[in-house]
Design an enzyme around this catalytic site. Sequence first.
Site, PDB file in Angstrom:
ATOM      1  N   ARG A   1       0.825  -1.212   0.000  1.00  0.00           N
ATOM      2  CA  ARG A   1       0.000   0.000   0.000  1.00  0.00           C
ATOM      3  C   ARG A   1       0.859   1.261   0.000  1.00  0.00           C
ATOM      4  NH1 ARG A   1      -2.196  -3.680  -1.198  1.00  0.00           N
ATOM      5  NH2 ARG A   1      -4.096  -4.650  -0.409  1.00  0.00           N
ATOM      6  N   SER A  31     -10.740  -0.163   3.589  1.00  0.00           N
ATOM      7  CA  SER A  31      -9.916  -0.606   4.720  1.00  0.00           C
ATOM      8  C   SER A  31      -9.158   0.588   5.301  1.00  0.00           C
ATOM      9  CB  SER A  31      -8.926  -1.681   4.269  1.00  0.00           C
ATOM     10  OG  SER A  31      -9.616  -2.821   3.815  1.00  0.00           O
ATOM     11  N   GLU A  88      -4.240   3.655   6.744  1.00  0.00           N
ATOM     12  CA  GLU A  88      -4.020   3.537   5.293  1.00  0.00           C
ATOM     13  C   GLU A  88      -4.350   4.812   4.510  1.00  0.00           C
ATOM     14  OE1 GLU A  88      -5.679   0.697   1.751  1.00  0.00           O
ATOM     15  OE2 GLU A  88      -5.061  -0.266   3.606  1.00  0.00           O
TER      16      GLU A  88
END
Length: 340
Positions: A165, A239, A335
Amino acid sequence: MLELQENVSLQAFNSFGFDVSARYFVELNSVEQLDMLRQLIDRCGLPVLIIGGGSNLVLTDDLNQLVVLNRISGHAISEVEGGVLCVTAGAGEDWHSLVRWTLEQSCYGLENLSLIPGTVGAAPMQNIGAYGVELKDRMLSLEAYDLNSGETVLFSCEDCQFGYRDSVFKSRYPGRYLITHVTFGLSRTFNPVLHYGGLTGELSARGIESPSALELSDLICEVRNSKLPQPQQIGNAGSFFKNPVIPVDQAEKLKQRFPKLVAFADRSGYSKLAAGWLIDQLGWKGRREGDAGVYDKQALVLVNHGQASGQEILELAGNIQADVFKCFGVMLEIEPRCYP
């Protein structure tokens, strides 16, 4: 011609639905407008925030910035030596629409990345991934405009320094490059990736032994919809926490304390833990703090039940992080990108 707007609400441009405004706002529709955009940036004299679908943003307050909405569109296919299909798409294209378009053109390789919200240009920012496939596995190169120099730069996968990510655009050069086009290496031959996330079991339950690419995409859409809320239904950014990567010996010690710990092998000497499992064990799933809450079907997802602010979402995230660290000794990393 670029239209520079002032004091624009960003509520419709972030998937949480936070009602904050941008000091300046401009919609970019083509590469021919890039030099003009650079002139506007110089004139405004403010930091730049480039957005696509707004599905990976937490906006905590009004932005004293120039917000650029990247709407560069278009897609094309070319075949190169070795039977590789090069699919090039504009950064402003909707990601899921591109995936489905490639399948309609019998171009295979992106099906596991179906229904991920956001745009093509945002996908390399954090190296999107799902069901055993990451963007770096399918991307050949991308073009980006250097807002500092005014030059167009070609980045290979290696140049992007993709991680979990993460990419050079997110961690090293935030706000410097505006991605204009991304090129993927796909195939006319469908080679399904089915080993991740119980896809084989789901297919078996439906009596499908050898799925087509479209059937696999449909299944992934169905599974995602059963676990993750669409932003049109309730504000969220998917998420919210990364799955933590920790040394194997630390994971083994946790396994002794928590035999049902969900962990996967990662790079040599490390294990990746399921952040959702950690959060769920502590009873956070479905809990609310005002209008900021944890989704009742997936503990990884934080949601805006109506009037939550970005700051309230971050406060909830901080409480979850503290709880997980206290119990498991693992610090969860957020994130989405947070501004200002």
